[in-house]
Scaffold this motif. Structure first.
Motif, short mmCIF file in Angstrom:
data_model
loop_
_atom_site.label_atom_id
_atom_site.label_comp_id
_atom_site.label_asym_id
_atom_site.label_seq_id
_atom_site.Cartn_x
_atom_site.Cartn_y
_atom_site.Cartn_z
N CYS A 355 0.99 -1.06 0.11
CA CYS A 355 0.09 0.13 -0.01
C CYS A 355 0.65 1.43 0.14
O CYS A 355 2.08 1.27 0.41
CB CYS A 355 -0.80 -0.01 1.29
N ASP A 356 0.25 2.31 -0.59
CA ASP A 356 0.92 3.68 -0.67
C ASP A 356 0.80 3.97 1.01
O ASP A 356 0.10 3.81 1.63
CB ASP A 356 0.11 4.66 -1.39
N GLY A 357 1.97 5.13 1.46
CA GLY A 357 2.02 5.38 2.52
C GLY A 357 2.44 4.26 3.83
O GLY A 357 1.86 4.47 4.91
N LEU A 358 3.30 3.57 3.28
CA LEU A 358 3.57 2.56 4.08
C LEU A 358 4.13 2.49 5.53
O LEU A 358 5.10 3.53 5.46
CB LEU A 358 4.65 1.34 3.35
N GLN A 359 3.72 2.17 6.49
CA GLN A 359 4.42 2.11 7.94
C GLN A 359 4.79 0.66 8.08
O GLN A 359 4.29 -0.37 7.65
CB GLN A 359 3.47 2.69 8.82
N LEU A 360 5.84 0.77 9.13
CA LEU A 360 6.63 -0.60 9.15
C LEU A 360 5.59 -1.35 10.30
O LEU A 360 5.51 -0.40 11.45
CB LEU A 360 7.96 -0.73 9.51
N CYS A 361 5.56 -2.62 10.28
CA CYS A 361 4.92 -3.19 11.38
C CYS A 361 6.03 -3.21 12.66
O CYS A 361 7.24 -3.31 12.51
CB CYS A 361 4.75 -4.86 11.09
N GLN A 362 5.26 -3.19 13.92
CA GLN A 362 6.04 -3.09 15.16
C GLN A 362 6.10 -4.40 15.93
O GLN A 362 6.18 -4.58 16.93
CB GLN A 362 5.47 -1.99 16.06
N CYS A 363 5.69 -5.44 15.26
CA CYS A 363 5.48 -6.68 16.02
C CYS A 363 6.95 -7.20 16.01
O CYS A 363 8.03 -6.71 15.56
CB CYS A 363 4.90 -7.88 15.04
N GLU A 364 7.21 -8.24 16.98
CA GLU A 364 8.71 -8.87 17.46
C GLU A 364 9.35 -9.25 16.30
O GLU A 364 10.51 -8.78 16.19
CB GLU A 364 8.34 -9.90 18.61
N LYS A 365 8.69 -9.95 15.15
CA LYS A 365 9.40 -10.16 14.19
C LYS A 365 9.85 -9.18 13.09
O LYS A 365 11.01 -9.32 12.43
CB LYS A 365 8.54 -11.42 13.33
N CYS A 366 9.23 -8.29 13.07
CA CYS A 366 9.32 -6.98 12.06
C CYS A 366 10.17 -6.02 12.80
O CYS A 366 11.03 -5.34 11.85
CB CYS A 366 8.06 -6.32 11.67
N GLN A 367 10.22 -5.81 14.10
CA GLN A 367 10.87 -4.88 14.61
C GLN A 367 12.47 -5.01 14.57
O GLN A 367 13.05 -6.12 14.48
CB GLN A 367 10.65 -4.85 16.17
N GLY A 368 13.11 -3.73 14.16
CA GLY A 368 14.66 -3.68 13.76
C GLY A 368 15.10 -4.09 12.43
O GLY A 368 16.02 -3.73 12.10
N LYS A 369 13.97 -4.57 11.56
CA LYS A 369 14.31 -4.68 10.28
C LYS A 369 14.17 -3.45 9.39
O LYS A 369 13.14 -2.55 9.64
CB LYS A 369 13.75 -6.03 9.64
N ASN A 370 14.65 -3.23 8.41
CA ASN A 370 14.51 -2.03 7.55
C ASN A 370 13.64 -2.45 6.74
O ASN A 370 13.13 -3.60 6.26
CB ASN A 370 15.73 -1.70 6.82
N ALA A 371 12.92 -1.40 6.09
CA ALA A 371 11.97 -1.61 5.15
C ALA A 371 12.14 -2.22 3.75
O ALA A 371 11.19 -2.98 3.45
CB ALA A 371 11.27 -0.04 4.69
N SER A 372 13.30 -2.14 3.25
CA SER A 372 13.76 -2.73 2.14
C SER A 372 13.81 -4.51 2.22
O SER A 372 13.34 -5.08 1.54
CB SER A 372 15.25 -2.30 1.60
N ASP A 373 14.25 -4.80 3.37
CA ASP A 373 14.47 -6.15 3.78
C ASP A 373 13.05 -6.74 4.09
O ASP A 373 12.97 -7.97 3.52
CB ASP A 373 15.47 -6.20 5.09
N LEU A 374 12.20 -6.06 4.59
CA LEU A 374 10.94 -6.70 4.88
C LEU A 374 10.10 -6.77 3.61
O LEU A 374 9.68 -7.81 3.22
CB LEU A 374 9.95 -5.61 6.12
N VAL A 375 10.23 -5.77 2.75
CA VAL A 375 9.16 -5.63 1.60
C VAL A 375 9.90 -6.69 0.58
O VAL A 375 9.01 -7.54 0.02
CB VAL A 375 8.93 -4.26 1.15
N TRP A 376 11.09 -6.57 0.39
CA TRP A 376 11.33 -7.25 -0.82
C TRP A 376 11.92 -8.65 -0.29
O TRP A 376 11.86 -9.59 -1.12
CB TRP A 376 12.70 -6.71 -1.31
N GLY A 377 12.18 -8.91 1.06
CA GLY A 377 12.10 -10.52 1.50
C GLY A 377 10.88 -10.97 1.34
O GLY A 377 10.66 -12.23 0.97
N PHE A 378 9.66 -10.45 1.69
CA PHE A 378 8.32 -11.13 1.41
C PHE A 378 8.05 -11.32 -0.03
O PHE A 378 7.77 -12.35 -0.35
CB PHE A 378 7.25 -10.18 2.02
N ALA A 379 8.47 -9.94 -0.81
CA ALA A 379 8.14 -10.38 -2.55
C ALA A 379 9.31 -11.50 -3.04
O ALA A 379 8.45 -12.37 -3.92
CB ALA A 379 8.36 -8.93 -3.04
N ASP A 380 10.37 -11.70 -2.39
CA ASP A 380 11.07 -12.53 -2.87
C ASP A 380 10.75 -14.05 -2.42
O ASP A 380 10.65 -15.12 -3.40
CB ASP A 380 12.42 -12.59 -2.43
#
Length: 822
Positions: A355-380
């Motif tokens: 989605c546009d205006g993306l905010q990063l999740c603050q759950c334990e698994k997402c916390q501390g990861k940068n946006a590129s790793d999260l988005v592109w890790g998922f897409a990959d």
């Protein structure tokens, strides 16, 4: 296009003496040829034939017949599109992909051929009108009911916008093309009256190439944008050429294609634009991930798919919610969604751009990861599963905002994962520093993405805001050419939003200059942009050619590249000094005088009409200056302590950024002037330290913000998180503060101490991308500044505090406080 020059000059010259193999199509205004099309043919073949006849008549006065059965006369046969005749000649459209075309001639015949194909909306639950969306959506929900245990969003809901079929379609087209239009326009059972922007029309490109060889140009929509010389005799010399575009996708993302005037939509086809439908299909994005998550049933059944923000799952952001990229169920759901689309509709690609205006999740698994790793890790991960089941299909995602940079944790992405590299500041490509950063970005992606999986998305919406004339035009043909020349063979194509509003071009007299050059470089990226612009100015502005060439050069080379921070802080190349805007008006006025009351003069007058007058510019500038002076007369004042030691410096308390009242959780700062640096110490009280949110991109978690305007620059901006990571800009991303940062955490507070180097005017001028340019702030030459805090922790909604409340975000320089040094 300059790419066509070798055969344009040789093959299509109108010469005094004809050889036996030359084809005389029109002689002294009399037709010596006929256009032949197949009896059963795609819509775009018919349109190509109509366009050919229309412009031959404009050029020469001769009206060529359009027939489905060649006559037995000695008239030269112009075969447009595939037909039994082209099959007999052995000239086929196989291999003519993405708008490529072939022009061939022989004894008494000429072939203008590309791949033409009608878009078939019946293959998908595709609405023909807005009021048909509920019915088609119901069909979608029924068809997908057994594919998911919840529901998926309807991905075809805006499909009707791609159909150009006004209520008076036949009347409009008959008025333009002649009384035989209805008889020629083949409407198949079940197909709409008009045509789709996705219809493939390679034969049209062949027709337009031939017309260009006779001097026809389409520089902007409508007759005022056409150049059609008078040529009573039209000759074609022997030719056998195949022309392929350098970019497969050449798309302008229309805001409701169906509502535009015919002059607008046909202009794009005349320039060889397409939608890339045969390359990426109707689900190319952006923000395709929204369809997985937007259905109410999905939000109700699988809240764990949605990002944890402020202690709650964000199911409502922009109606689709924000994804949690580490949720195993969401990954599985997305794979199911894509496989269903590939199996059912055989689309070439599906987009998972979030989605546009993306905010990063603050759950334990997402916390501390940068946006590129999260988005592109998922897409990959999704793409790899799709590759195992559908190896010929693409998955697309966007390199955009906080995830535009390549993911540091991934060396190679799945071979079927394509990246839309988005919004890289195309108007600024002539700036060497900006260009270097762009090339580094591209190299990072090229190292990770399989060849053939890079696309470009560049929004060109600079003129879209407001209803009236604009202050300064973002004309950037050379920047666009530089980008497209460099990306040839790397990027598959180009798309992006344009300056359009209410189904109209916002400033067509200005906008067309860049768009025309882009369209030509998408076909031939090797040509010389100055040669192209020289021809454009010569043909379009006549006696004012040199003056307009100079005006266009001036406009582009004076865009706000180094300092983009005026006008409320938006990084906008239109933010130029008043003197630059006035000088451009003077250049246009000079060109207008040279052109006089002619078609050339009317074209220049159209540009001037799209721009604010000199008087309005001056009045606006005076009003803005007075408003700024009035606001700053009331600005709160802070005094910088002398030296680095801030232990005895005055403490200043931040207020609620909206109300201006005292905040329940306090934030205080001290500031010092250390000669070659400005020093801040910010202490953030925090009773919920265990819930502190630390985001790698800084912006999505707890952070403090510092904005600094000096007499040399308005303004610099830094945001710093509790780990000391700095996100800085001016306010664009190209500037770096080189600040020294120290952080500390206690049981109920966190602290940031930041020392930002300050350099003289000469040093700042020689290196505007680093450090702060300025001198000691004094009463005669004060600085203006703000200190803010973005408090997230586990709040339902982030809390903003500021020294000088802005009532909105940080980038409001008119509301900055005043800074003086002791």
């Amino acid at each position: 296009m300059l790419k066509l020059i070798p055969f344009v000059v040789i093959a299509f010259s109108c010469i005094a003496r004809l050889s036996a193999s030359d084809l005389l199509l029109v002689e002294d205004g009399h037709a010596r040829a006929e256009i032949v099309v197949a009896a059963e043919r795609p819509r775009m073949t018919t349109l190509a034939a109509l366009e050919m006849r229309h412009f031959v008549q404009k050029l020469s006065g001769a009206k060529l017949p359009i027939v489905t059965t060649p006559s037995k006369t000695d008239a030269i046969k112009i075969y447009i599109g595939r037909s039994p005749a082209t099959d007999r000649l052995g000239i086929a459209d196989e291999g003519l992909k993405y708008g490529a075309y072939r022009i061939a001639s022989g004894p008494n015949w000429l072939v203008l051929l590309g791949h033409d194909e009608d878009f078939d909306h019946t293959k998908m639950p595709w609405p023909l009108k807005r009021n048909a969306v509920p019915e088609e959506e119901a069909k979608w929900l029924q068809a997908t009911a057994g594919q998911t245990d919840a529901a998926w969003g309807y991905p075809f809901n805006s499909g009707f916008k791609s159909l150009w079929s006004p209520g008076d379609f036949k009347e409009q087209m008959t008025a333009r093309y002649g009384d035989d239009f209805s008889a020629l326009w083949s409407k198949r059972p079940g197909s709409p009256e008009g045509f789709w922007e996705h219809d493939l029309g390679g034969s049209s490109n062949a027709v337009y190439a031939l017309l260009r060889s006779w001097g026809v140009r389409w520089y902007m929509p409508g007759e005022v944008g056409e150049v059609v010389p008078t040529k009573k005799t039209l000759v074609v010399q022997p030719i056998n050429k195949t022309i392929r575009p350098d970019y497969a996708m050449r798309d302008w993302n229309w805001y409701n294609f169906s509502g535009f005037a015919y002059d607008d939509v046909i202009w794009a086809r005349r320039l060889g634009m397409n939608t890339g439908h045969d390359l990426v299909g109707p689900l190319k994005g952006p923000h395709g991930m929204v369809h997985v998550m937007s259905a109410p049933a999905m939000k109700e059944k699988h809240t764990d798919y949605y990002a944890l923000i402020g202690g709650k799952r964000d199911i409502d952001h922009r109606r689709g919610g924000t994804p949690c990229f580490t949720a195993p169920g969401l990954e599985k759901e997305t794979v199911q969604f894509l496989r269903y689309l590939f199996d059912t509709y055989d689309v070439p690609s599906v987009d998972v751009w979030p989605c546009d205006g993306l905010q990063l999740c603050q759950c334990e698994k997402c916390q501390g990861k940068n946006a590129s790793d999260l988005v592109w890790g998922f897409a990959d991960r999704v793409a790899r599963q799709i590759h195992s089941s559908h190896p010929t299909k693409r998955v697309t995602c966007g390199a955009y905002t906080s995830y535009r940079a390549p993911p540091p944790s991934i060396d190679k992405l799945s071979p079927n994962l394509a990246v839309w590299i988005s919004n890289c500041g195309r108007p600024l490509m002539l700036d060497d520093v900006h260009w270097k950063g762009y090339q580094e970005l591209m190299n990072g992606w090229r190292a990770r993405v399989a060849p053939g999986n890079i696309l470009r998305l560049e929004n060109n919406r600079y003129h879209i805001f407001g209803d009236g004339p604009i202050g300064y035009p973002v004309i950037h043909p050379r920047s666009a050419a530089r980008d497209l020349k460099a990306m040839k063979g790397i990027s598959l194509g180009d798309t992006g939003e344009q300056s359009q509003a209410q189904s109209k071009w916002r400033t067509p007299a200005i906008e067309h200059i860049t768009l025309y050059v882009e369209s030509q470089f998408l076909w031939n990226a090797d040509q010389d942009v100055d040669t192209l612009l020289d021809e454009y100015c010569r043909l379009f502005y006549g006696p004012a050619a040199k003056a307009m060439y100079d005006a266009i050069h001036f406009a582009e080379h004076n865009l706000a590249v180094k300092d983009q921070s005026r006008n409320g802080g938006r990084a906008n190349p239109m933010n130029v000094p008043l003197t630059v805007s006035l000088r451009l008006r003077e250049k246009l006025e000079q060109a207008q005088q040279l052109a006089g009351d002619t078609i050339y003069g009317r074209r220049i007058a159209a540009i001037q009409a799209d721009l604010k007058s000199k008087e309005q510019l001056i009045a606006d500038d005076q009003q803005q200056r007075q408003a700024l002076a009035d606001a700053r007369a009331k600005a709160p004042v802070a005094r910088a302590h002398a030296g680095d030691d801030l232990s005895t410096a005055t403490k200043y308390i931040l207020k609620d950024n909206t109300t201006g009242e005292k905040s329940d959780v306090t934030t205080q700062f001290r500031v010092g002037w250390a000669g070659e640096a400005i020093v801040f110490e910010v202490v953030c009280s925090e009773p919920r330290m265990k819930q502190l949110q630390v985001a790698q991109n800084v912006f999505d978690g707890d952070n403090i913000a510092i904005s600094l305007e000096t007499p040399l620059h308005s303004y610099y901006h830094l945001e710093i998180n509790p780990d000391g990571i700095v996100a800085d800009g001016n306010p664009g991303p190209d500037w770096q503060s080189l600040a020294e940062v120290k952080t500390e955490r206690g049981d109920d507070f966190w602290r940031v101490r930041v020392r930002i180097p300050v350099v003289t005017a000469d040093e700042a001028s020689s290196d505007p991308r680093h450090r702060i340019g300025g001198a000691k702030p004094t009463a005669e030459a004060p600085w203006y500044f703000n200190v803010g805090r973005y408090r997230v922790v586990d709040l339902d909604k982030p809390e903003l505090q500021a020294f000088s409340p802005t009532k909105r975000g940080w980038h409001q320089p008119a509301r900055f406080g005043k800074l003086l040094a002791e």
